[in-house]
Design a protein around this motif. Structure first.
Motif, PDB file in Angstrom:
ATOM      1  N   ASP A 235       0.816  -1.226   0.000  1.00 10.41           N
ATOM      2  CA  ASP A 235       0.000   0.000   0.000  1.00 10.41           C
ATOM      3  C   ASP A 235       0.842   1.265   0.000  1.00 10.41           C
ATOM      4  O   ASP A 235       0.308   2.364   0.175  1.00 10.41           O
ATOM      5  N   ALA A 236       2.147   1.139  -0.171  1.00 11.71           N
ATOM      6  CA  ALA A 236       3.018   2.319  -0.180  1.00 11.71           C
ATOM      7  C   ALA A 236       2.742   3.165  -1.424  1.00 11.71           C
ATOM      8  O   ALA A 236       2.416   2.653  -2.496  1.00 11.71           O
ATOM      9  N   GLY A 272      12.251   3.128   7.741  1.00  7.45           N
ATOM     10  CA  GLY A 272      11.220   4.091   7.407  1.00  7.45           C
ATOM     11  C   GLY A 272      11.169   4.476   5.942  1.00  7.45           C
ATOM     12  O   GLY A 272      10.404   5.378   5.574  1.00  7.45           O
ATOM     13  N   ASP A 273      11.956   3.819   5.100  1.00  4.57           N
ATOM     14  CA  ASP A 273      11.947   4.085   3.662  1.00  4.57           C
ATOM     15  C   ASP A 273      11.434   2.861   2.915  1.00  4.57           C
ATOM     16  O   ASP A 273      11.481   1.730   3.420  1.00  4.57           O
ATOM     17  N   GLY A 306      12.010  15.080  -3.259  1.00  5.03           N
ATOM     18  CA  GLY A 306      13.162  15.872  -2.873  1.00  5.03           C
ATOM     19  C   GLY A 306      14.394  15.005  -2.660  1.00  5.03           C
ATOM     20  O   GLY A 306      14.573  13.946  -3.270  1.00  5.03           O
ATOM     21  N   ALA A 307      15.255  15.461  -1.728  1.00  3.52           N
ATOM     22  CA  ALA A 307      16.516  14.761  -1.471  1.00  3.52           C
ATOM     23  C   ALA A 307      16.309  13.427  -0.770  1.00  3.52           C
ATOM     24  O   ALA A 307      17.249  12.641  -0.654  1.00  3.52           O
ATOM     25  N   GLY A 308      15.084  13.161  -0.302  1.00  4.51           N
ATOM     26  CA  GLY A 308      14.824  11.903   0.390  1.00  4.51           C
ATOM     27  C   GLY A 308      14.686  10.717  -0.531  1.00  4.51           C
ATOM     28  O   GLY A 308      14.536   9.590  -0.057  1.00  4.51           O
ATOM     29  N   ARG A 325      15.086   4.245  -3.634  1.00  5.62           N
ATOM     30  CA  ARG A 325      14.757   4.478  -2.224  1.00  5.62           C
ATOM     31  C   ARG A 325      13.950   5.771  -2.128  1.00  5.62           C
ATOM     32  O   ARG A 325      14.374   6.805  -2.662  1.00  5.62           O
ATOM     33  N   LEU A 326      12.811   5.699  -1.475  1.00  3.89           N
ATOM     34  CA  LEU A 326      11.975   6.883  -1.281  1.00  3.89           C
ATOM     35  C   LEU A 326      11.257   6.795   0.058  1.00  3.89           C
ATOM     36  O   LEU A 326      11.061   5.696   0.595  1.00  3.89           O
TER      37      LEU A 326
END
Length: 334
Positions: A235-236, A272-273, A306-308, A325-326
């Motif tokens: 569900d991400a 958390g990613d 963004g940078a994340g 990776r997000l």
């Protein structure tokens, strides 16, 4: 804050027959609290007017005139209300004897206070203008990011449609039934493209990947596709058509002479990613592409997160690995 800041100055400049006492300080502080309360209550309204009358963003002269005209009305009203409320606070605490309210004898003091309130009005409106410009800049940046995202998605869709229809056109001369099946898969993908939002759930993205793989199985042959998704990642929220450039590169540059290619998609949660990996076999005879698709994908990730967010690639022996990776966010389904 203003009451605390101005109390010493008021006490020191007030007429006095002797040394100042604690009651003089309390009298000045309570009066200032009352006099600035109308300004505190009016500040949200002044901020709202600043958002409406933005100076420096078109029609500046018109907005500046409105700010000045409203100041001519607001400053005397707020000053008079503060003057009356200040004396009301003194009455409440039994200190009225030190500062009786007499408007007739206090006209000069009211005029002087109103003049000193002009910088206060300008400061509040200036802060409101700063907030309005900051909000306007943020909105423009969001709009620009959205336009850039839509441009990248449009370019991606055009590239996919051109390649798919070109391949189906060639297949139609050799095997018409296969071409019909391929057109069905293209129709399903186009429907998904038209109906999809900029962000979709990972389960929907994997479904689109399966449809894309089925299309190329009809067009080019033997493709082995495996998806290993951690239960908590289904569900991400991910950008739509996120994996399509990676799959296209895998099929184009990973297939051997017989058209066989192995593609594995994995997704798991790390600190958390959301980490998504696409691993495919590598055809050493392939010259590789120009990296345009990967560059567009990196730009989309930056615009969305963004940078994340990041995209890394590496080649190990006979495998090519692309890792995305997000930040993990659950997709909201309206």
């Amino acid at each position: 804050m203003l009451a605390f800041a101005y109390t010493p100055a008021v006490v020191l400049t007030s007429p006095s027959d002797g040394a100042r006492s604690a009651s003089d300080i309390l009298h000045a502080f309570l009066f200032l609290v009352g006099s600035y309360t109308p300004w505190a209550l009016a500040t949200p309204m002044l901020f709202g007017l600043s958002e409406r009358w933005i100076i420096g963003a078109g029609r500046s002269a018109y907005h500046l005139i409105w700010v000045a005209l409203f100041g001519l009305l607001a400053i005397p009203l707020l000053t008079g209300a503060g003057w009356g409320l200040g004396h009301g606070v003194l009455n409440m605490f039994g200190l009225a004897g030190q500062g009786q309210l007499d408007l007739r004898s206090s006209q000069r003091a009211l005029v002087a206070t109103a003049l000193f309130a002009i910088p206060l009005y300008l400061a509040v409106m200036g802060a409101g203008q700063l907030l309005a410009h900051t909000a306007l800049k943020s909105e423009r940046e969001r709009l620009l990011a959205r336009l850039n995202e839509e441009a990248l998605r449009s370019r991606l869709h055009q590239h996919f449609i051109f390649n798919a229809l070109n391949a189906i056109g060639e297949l139609g001369y050799r095997d018409a039934p296969k071409a019909d099946r391929a057109l069905g898969h293209v129709a399903n993908l186009l429907r998904a493209l038209l109906e999809s939002a900029p962000a979709v759930a990972l389960r929907d993205e994997i479904g689109a990947c399966a449809e894309f793989i089925e299309l190329h199985q009809v067009l080019s042959g033997n493709i082995t596709f495996v998806a290993e998704i951690e239960p908590g990642a289904w569900d991400a929220s991910v950008p739509s058509m996120l994996l399509q450039p990676l799959l296209e590169n895998a099929i184009q540059h990973g297939a051997d002479t017989d058209g066989a290619v192995e593609i594995n998609i994995g997704a798991n949660l790390q600190d958390g990613d959301l980490v998504i990996s696409v691993v495919n076999s590598v055809n050493r005879r392939s010259s590789g592409g120009l990296g345009i698709g990967l560059d567009h994908l990196r730009k989309r990730l930056v615009l969305a997160h963004g940078a994340g967010a990041s995209l890394t690639t590496q080649c190990e022996k006979n495998r090519f690995i692309a890792s995305i990776r997000l930040p993990l966010m659950e997709h909201y389904q309206p």
